[in-house]
Design an enzyme around this catalytic site. Structure first.
Site, short mmCIF file in Angstrom:
data_model
loop_
_atom_site.label_atom_id
_atom_site.label_comp_id
_atom_site.label_asym_id
_atom_site.label_seq_id
_atom_site.Cartn_x
_atom_site.Cartn_y
_atom_site.Cartn_z
N HIS A 240 0.85 -1.20 0.00
CA HIS A 240 0.00 0.00 0.00
C HIS A 240 0.88 1.24 0.00
O HIS A 240 1.97 1.26 0.59
CB HIS A 240 -0.91 -0.01 1.23
N GLU B 176 -3.93 2.10 -7.14
CA GLU B 176 -4.27 3.20 -6.25
C GLU B 176 -3.35 4.38 -6.57
O GLU B 176 -2.22 4.44 -6.09
CB GLU B 176 -4.16 2.78 -4.78
#
EC number: 5.3.1.1
Length: 260
Positions: free
Chosen positions: A103, A175
């Protein structure tokens, strides 16, 4: 064309509570009618047992609906003197099926390099967990038109260490860093363009994986923009941050994904 089941994964980050988990399961019973969408809850590790108990207690009310448990991180090491770390085997024992890898907040705040991400990807699969690999470009990289270059580099490091076939049991989440937690989402066209690039790049080395891998979009997804995002041909659902902390809105995303 492959039939890829949509996924909506909720990344609580360092938020949430046992009460939130209970609220979500109360709504799952009324909102999820079948297995047309896979829902993954990724709470802080301290709440994994609470979610696991709710999964066990609600087997009948879920009635075949696919609600799974995931986690937000794992160690690349199997065991040892790594204070504060949790191994893949420990997470597997806790009932996790998925783990978020790479992430942008882990990369940026904790210095996780692409090599470390590749090692964590391998550790997840070694212990029977499915990695949700996050890739994405920064705002300056997009402005410099380096989006594809950045994402290719992040994918290639994982491929070099683990091989292309490792993606046979993996999820990818695009993302864009400039959209994570900012309230500014990529447009459906921007998301589709990058998702198509990811799928094409994997197809070049394995047509089967390229066609079948699920690619999620993550970055300020809300009930107001989800339908247009999820309707894109190469967008297979979402990795959801802030909205996953609101039971009503998160379930709205799940129902939108069911009809995408």
């Amino acid at each position: 064309m492959a039939l890829r089941r949509p996924m909506v994964a909720g990344n609580w980050k360092m938020n949430g509570s046992a009460q939130l988990a209970q609220e979500l399961f109360n709504k799952f019973a009324t909102k999820l009618q079948d297995d047309s969408v896979e829902v993954v809850l990724c709470p802080p590790s301290i709440y994994l047992e609470s979610v696991r108990q709710l999964l066990d207690e609600n087997k009948e009310t879920l009635n075949g609906c696919l609600v799974r448990m995931g986690t937000q991180n794992l160690s690349q090491h199997d065991f040892g003197a790594y204070t504060g770390e949790i191994s893949g085997q420990m997470l597997k024992d806790s009932g996790c099926r998925y783990v978020i890898i790479g992430h942008s907040e882990r990369r940026r705040m904790y210095g996780e390099t692409s090599n470390i991400v590749a090692e964590k990807f391998a550790a997840a699969q070694k212990h029977g967990l499915t990695p949700i690999l996050c890739v994405g470009e920064s705002g300056p990289a997009r402005e410099a038109r380096r989006t594809f270059e950045v994402i290719a580099e992040e994918l290639d490091v994982v491929i070099e260490k683990n091989g292309t076939m490792a993606f046979d049991n993996a999820i990818i989440a695009y993302e864009p860093l400039w959209a994570v937690g900012t309230g500014k989402s990529a447009t459906p066209e921007q998301a589709q363009e990058v998702h198509a690039f990811i799928r094409k790049r994997l197809s070049e080395v394995s047509p089967f994986i390229g066609e079948n891998i699920r690619i999620l979009y993550g970055g300020s997804v809300t009930p107001s923009n989800a339908a247009d995002l999820f309707a894109q041909p190469d967008v297979d659902g979402g990795l959801i941050g802030g909205v996953s902390l609101n039971a009503t809105e998160f379930l709205s995303l799940c129902t939108i994904a069911m009809s995408a």
